[in-house]
Design a protein around this motif. Structure first.
Motif, PDB file in Angstrom:
ATOM      1  N   GLY A 325     -11.950  -2.695  -8.238  1.00  0.00           N
ATOM      2  CA  GLY A 325     -10.797  -2.116  -8.300  1.00  0.00           C
ATOM      3  C   GLY A 325      -9.853  -2.168  -7.358  1.00  0.00           C
ATOM      4  O   GLY A 325      -8.569  -2.249  -7.493  1.00  0.00           O
ATOM      5  N   ILE A 326     -10.448  -2.288  -6.096  1.00  0.00           N
ATOM      6  CA  ILE A 326      -9.693  -2.770  -4.727  1.00  0.00           C
ATOM      7  C   ILE A 326      -9.230  -4.101  -4.879  1.00  0.00           C
ATOM      8  O   ILE A 326      -7.859  -4.406  -4.722  1.00  0.00           O
ATOM      9  N   LEU A 327      -9.931  -5.209  -5.172  1.00  0.00           N
ATOM     10  CA  LEU A 327      -9.481  -6.428  -5.542  1.00  0.00           C
ATOM     11  C   LEU A 327      -8.211  -6.574  -6.596  1.00  0.00           C
ATOM     12  O   LEU A 327      -7.265  -7.202  -6.234  1.00  0.00           O
ATOM     13  N   GLU A 328      -8.584  -5.872  -7.512  1.00  0.00           N
ATOM     14  CA  GLU A 328      -7.515  -5.762  -8.752  1.00  0.00           C
ATOM     15  C   GLU A 328      -6.058  -5.238  -8.263  1.00  0.00           C
ATOM     16  O   GLU A 328      -5.099  -5.863  -8.479  1.00  0.00           O
ATOM     17  N   TYR A 329      -6.234  -3.884  -7.910  1.00  0.00           N
ATOM     18  CA  TYR A 329      -5.149  -3.276  -7.716  1.00  0.00           C
ATOM     19  C   TYR A 329      -4.380  -3.421  -6.323  1.00  0.00           C
ATOM     20  O   TYR A 329      -3.277  -2.912  -6.093  1.00  0.00           O
ATOM     21  N   SER A 330      -4.958  -4.090  -5.363  1.00  0.00           N
ATOM     22  CA  SER A 330      -4.255  -4.290  -4.193  1.00  0.00           C
ATOM     23  C   SER A 330      -3.764  -5.801  -4.178  1.00  0.00           C
ATOM     24  O   SER A 330      -2.894  -6.208  -3.382  1.00  0.00           O
ATOM     25  N   GLY A 331      -3.840  -6.598  -5.299  1.00  0.00           N
ATOM     26  CA  GLY A 331      -3.224  -7.730  -5.247  1.00  0.00           C
ATOM     27  C   GLY A 331      -3.991  -8.986  -4.895  1.00  0.00           C
ATOM     28  O   GLY A 331      -3.532 -10.034  -4.838  1.00  0.00           O
ATOM     29  N   MET A 332      -5.342  -8.652  -4.316  1.00  0.00           N
ATOM     30  CA  MET A 332      -6.069  -9.774  -3.873  1.00  0.00           C
ATOM     31  C   MET A 332      -6.569 -10.695  -4.904  1.00  0.00           C
ATOM     32  O   MET A 332      -6.472 -11.837  -4.723  1.00  0.00           O
ATOM     33  N   LEU A 333      -6.705  -9.986  -6.099  1.00  0.00           N
ATOM     34  CA  LEU A 333      -7.169 -10.882  -7.198  1.00  0.00           C
ATOM     35  C   LEU A 333      -6.106 -11.739  -7.749  1.00  0.00           C
ATOM     36  O   LEU A 333      -6.081 -12.846  -8.335  1.00  0.00           O
ATOM     37  N   GLN A 334      -4.818 -11.365  -7.723  1.00  0.00           N
ATOM     38  CA  GLN A 334      -3.764 -12.012  -8.191  1.00  0.00           C
ATOM     39  C   GLN A 334      -3.355 -13.078  -7.242  1.00  0.00           C
ATOM     40  O   GLN A 334      -3.081 -14.250  -7.747  1.00  0.00           O
ATOM     41  N   SER A 335      -3.538 -13.103  -5.823  1.00  0.00           N
ATOM     42  CA  SER A 335      -3.678 -13.999  -4.898  1.00  0.00           C
ATOM     43  C   SER A 335      -4.564 -15.355  -5.182  1.00  0.00           C
ATOM     44  O   SER A 335      -4.046 -16.464  -5.352  1.00  0.00           O
ATOM     45  N   ILE A 336      -5.678 -14.908  -5.561  1.00  0.00           N
ATOM     46  CA  ILE A 336      -6.849 -15.928  -5.904  1.00  0.00           C
ATOM     47  C   ILE A 336      -6.416 -16.521  -7.211  1.00  0.00           C
ATOM     48  O   ILE A 336      -6.577 -17.602  -7.380  1.00  0.00           O
ATOM     49  N   MET A 337      -6.141 -15.762  -8.318  1.00  0.00           N
ATOM     50  CA  MET A 337      -5.542 -16.285  -9.590  1.00  0.00           C
ATOM     51  C   MET A 337      -4.317 -17.047  -9.431  1.00  0.00           C
ATOM     52  O   MET A 337      -4.148 -18.277 -10.050  1.00  0.00           O
ATOM     53  N   ASN A 338      -3.479 -16.911  -8.651  1.00  0.00           N
ATOM     54  CA  ASN A 338      -2.285 -17.688  -8.466  1.00  0.00           C
ATOM     55  C   ASN A 338      -2.426 -19.123  -7.975  1.00  0.00           C
ATOM     56  O   ASN A 338      -1.848 -20.144  -8.441  1.00  0.00           O
ATOM     57  N   LEU A 356     -12.358 -21.029 -15.515  1.00  0.00           N
ATOM     58  CA  LEU A 356     -12.510 -20.722 -14.134  1.00  0.00           C
ATOM     59  C   LEU A 356     -12.199 -19.320 -13.515  1.00  0.00           C
ATOM     60  O   LEU A 356     -12.884 -18.650 -12.747  1.00  0.00           O
ATOM     61  N   ALA A 357     -10.989 -18.954 -14.055  1.00  0.00           N
ATOM     62  CA  ALA A 357     -10.278 -17.768 -13.580  1.00  0.00           C
ATOM     63  C   ALA A 357     -11.148 -16.506 -14.065  1.00  0.00           C
ATOM     64  O   ALA A 357     -11.632 -15.617 -13.513  1.00  0.00           O
ATOM     65  N   CYS A 358     -11.781 -16.816 -15.438  1.00  0.00           N
ATOM     66  CA  CYS A 358     -12.576 -15.919 -16.244  1.00  0.00           C
ATOM     67  C   CYS A 358     -13.906 -15.593 -15.234  1.00  0.00           C
ATOM     68  O   CYS A 358     -14.377 -14.584 -14.940  1.00  0.00           O
ATOM     69  N   PHE A 359     -14.517 -16.682 -15.218  1.00  0.00           N
ATOM     70  CA  PHE A 359     -15.566 -16.612 -14.276  1.00  0.00           C
ATOM     71  C   PHE A 359     -15.611 -16.126 -13.207  1.00  0.00           C
ATOM     72  O   PHE A 359     -16.416 -15.340 -12.714  1.00  0.00           O
ATOM     73  N   THR A 360     -14.332 -16.463 -11.960  1.00  0.00           N
ATOM     74  CA  THR A 360     -14.153 -15.704 -10.818  1.00  0.00           C
ATOM     75  C   THR A 360     -13.927 -14.364 -10.972  1.00  0.00           C
ATOM     76  O   THR A 360     -14.463 -13.499 -10.025  1.00  0.00           O
ATOM     77  N   THR A 361     -13.517 -13.875 -11.916  1.00  0.00           N
ATOM     78  CA  THR A 361     -12.945 -12.498 -12.276  1.00  0.00           C
ATOM     79  C   THR A 361     -14.617 -11.799 -12.540  1.00  0.00           C
ATOM     80  O   THR A 361     -14.517 -10.531 -12.008  1.00  0.00           O
ATOM     81  N   ASN A 362     -15.400 -12.131 -13.338  1.00  0.00           N
ATOM     82  CA  ASN A 362     -16.595 -11.827 -13.578  1.00  0.00           C
ATOM     83  C   ASN A 362     -17.440 -11.810 -12.268  1.00  0.00           C
ATOM     84  O   ASN A 362     -18.006 -10.747 -12.076  1.00  0.00           O
ATOM     85  N   ALA A 363     -17.018 -12.890 -11.319  1.00  0.00           N
ATOM     86  CA  ALA A 363     -17.857 -12.758  -9.889  1.00  0.00           C
ATOM     87  C   ALA A 363     -17.270 -11.898  -8.970  1.00  0.00           C
ATOM     88  O   ALA A 363     -18.025 -10.907  -8.409  1.00  0.00           O
ATOM     89  N   THR A 364     -16.196 -11.340  -9.060  1.00  0.00           N
ATOM     90  CA  THR A 364     -15.483 -10.714  -7.879  1.00  0.00           C
ATOM     91  C   THR A 364     -15.100  -9.189  -8.574  1.00  0.00           C
ATOM     92  O   THR A 364     -15.353  -8.274  -7.807  1.00  0.00           O
TER      93      THR A 364
END
Length: 471
Positions: A325-338, A356-364
């Motif tokens: 939740g913190i990674l998603e809503y703080s924008g950290m995940l967005q930075s990784i996905m970009n 790769l993005a799907c796998f990364t999201t599963n891991a994070t």
């Protein structure tokens, strides 16, 4: 003042969590909860450093947990189902007839196909693994087949059905998020998923031959059958209970009420068929079924289930989702996905980047649904700009999100499998063949252009018209 979080800062919580996970889980052989809590704490500090208030960070965690609540309910119901079906003799009956009918050489292929059929009918890999999978583990272990191999066959079959069933929530989610017709989406997945399961079945057939003769303890199987006959009332009529659940879900009864009916029927069977008391039936629902036969393998197979047995999984899910939740809503995940999105220069690299993005999201973020939702939002425009049909994206989301979730030990799927089948992701990963063959096929198809569907002029005009209306 809130500031955009750079890639360097975005990956700090992830790196800390992975390092702690390695030390705790691999080196110290402890659970993954504490590493995730440490990762969550670091993520909160990074968010705070970038201008988020503590109230904002709390809200991010609550949002993450809220996303996991449907999964938490299913996890608890599966625990109740296992307890009631073991107490009611349903699992014992499945194992009994399985040992009578299925030959060791064909067992892995057979259990995989059975899980495929059941999961196709009900649209749920979790429900399939928590019921048919548990029985399959018992049968296979009685035949002398190692638990990781059995679990791999169960997982491959369960996820084939989950991925290809029109009743599956992930299938509907991937199609809906990409504005793809559900059955167009399913037909497009045939190209990767059917060859994937055929490869998996071939490997299971080959592995099964190893257990054809010499490695099987026939006397042990006979002892198990005899012990089942002494400990339970074995009746083919008890198989009507799982059949009833499958039929209900196939009739589009939601999973939760269908499972509740299965739980009630299992508990009634424990009292009126097995001769147990009401207290014992309630005890099986709460703390799991308890039996002492003197046979270590039988006791290990049947002393399980119940609500309490799933609390480890539930707590793991909640902890993982605070981190996600913190990674998603703080924008950290967005930075990784970009950064991942920058790799997409062609159809091949775009599909590979999506997976790769799907796998990364599963891991994070530790949750299968987020691994579909976030990349769907991130990559939708890229597919349109490249002139690719949305069904290419919807297929990549499932190939990369739905299937790879089982390989992350702290993902809700990996934790659920450990709780139900008793095998960790590290052990079953090499044998969950469908789950890694399909993403590789998907990337290979994209690189060669095979089955990659371009948009027609009329479809491009339709998309432009829809965007104009929305804008």
């Amino acid at each position: 003042m809130k500031k955009e979080i750079s890639l360097i800062w975005a990956i700090v919580p992830l790196l800390v969590m992975i390092a702690c996970m390695y030390i705790a889980v691999v080196r110290l052989e402890q659970g993954p909860h504490i590493p995730l809590i440490i990762g969550t704490s670091v993520a909160a500090l990074v968010a705070w450093k970038h201008g988020f208030r503590w109230n904002d960070i709390e809200e991010m965690m609550y949002k993450g947990i809220k996303l996991a609540l449907p999964a938490v309910v299913i996890i608890m119901l599966v625990g109740l189902t296992i307890g009631s079906w073991i107490g009611g003799g349903v699992v014992a009956t499945m194992i009994y007839f399985g040992l009578k009918i299925i030959t060791p050489a064909l067992f892995l292929v057979t259990i995989c196909i059975i899980c495929m059929i059941v999961s196709l009918a009900i649209g749920s890999s979790w429900s399939t693994m928590g019921t048919i999978g548990v029985a399959g583990m018992g049968i296979g272990l009685s035949m002398g087949i190692p638990a990781p191999i059995i679990a791999g066959a169960v997982i491959s079959g369960a996820y084939f059905g989950d991925k290809m069933s029109p009743l599956s929530d992930t299938t509907n989610l991937a199609a809906g998020l990409t504005n793809t017709n559900l059955f167009v989406h399913i037909r497009h997945m045939f190209y990767t998923t059917v060859p994937g399961i055929l490869i998996a079945l071939s490997v299971y057939g080959f592995l099964g031959m190893k257990y054809k003769n010499s490695n099987i303890d026939q006397e042990g199987i006979l002892q198990t059958i005899s012990m089942l006959e002494k400990s339970f009332v074995i009746s083919p009529w008890l198989l009507l209970i799982p059949v009833a659940v499958i039929v209900l879900v196939a009739m589009k009864v939601p999973a939760i009420p269908a499972l509740v009916i299965g739980i009630i029927l299992g508990s009634l069977a424990q009292v009126f068929v097995q001769g147990g008391t009401l207290a014992e039936a309630i005890g099986a629902l709460q703390s799991g079924f308890v039996i002492e036969t003197g046979n270590a393998m039988v006791d290990d197979l049947f002393n399980r289930g119940g609500l309490d047995s799933m609390m480890y999984t539930v707590s793991m899910t909640l902890v993982a989702m605070t981190f996600g939740g913190i990674l998603e809503y703080s924008g950290m995940l967005q930075s990784i996905m970009n950064q991942i999105l920058k790799l997409a220069k062609s159809a091949g690299t775009l599909v590979a980047s999506t997976i790769l993005a799907c796998f990364t999201t599963n891991a994070t973020c530790s949750e299968q649904y987020i691994s579909i939702v976030v990349p769907a939002r991130m990559f939708s425009n890229a597919y349109t700009k490249m002139g690719l049909h949305s069904k290419n994206l919807s297929r990549a989301l499932e190939d990369g999100g739905t299937l790879t979730s089982v390989f992350i030990p702290w993902n809700t799927c990996g934790v659920f499998i450990l709780g139900t089948l008793g095998v960790s992701a590290f052990e079953y990963a090499p044998y969950a063949i469908l789950n890694y063959v399909v993403p590789l096929l998907s990337i290979g198809y994209a690189i060669t252009g095979f089955t990659i569907q371009k948009l027609t002029k009329s479809e491009i005009a339709e998309i432009q018209e829809r965007e104009a209306l929305q804008g």
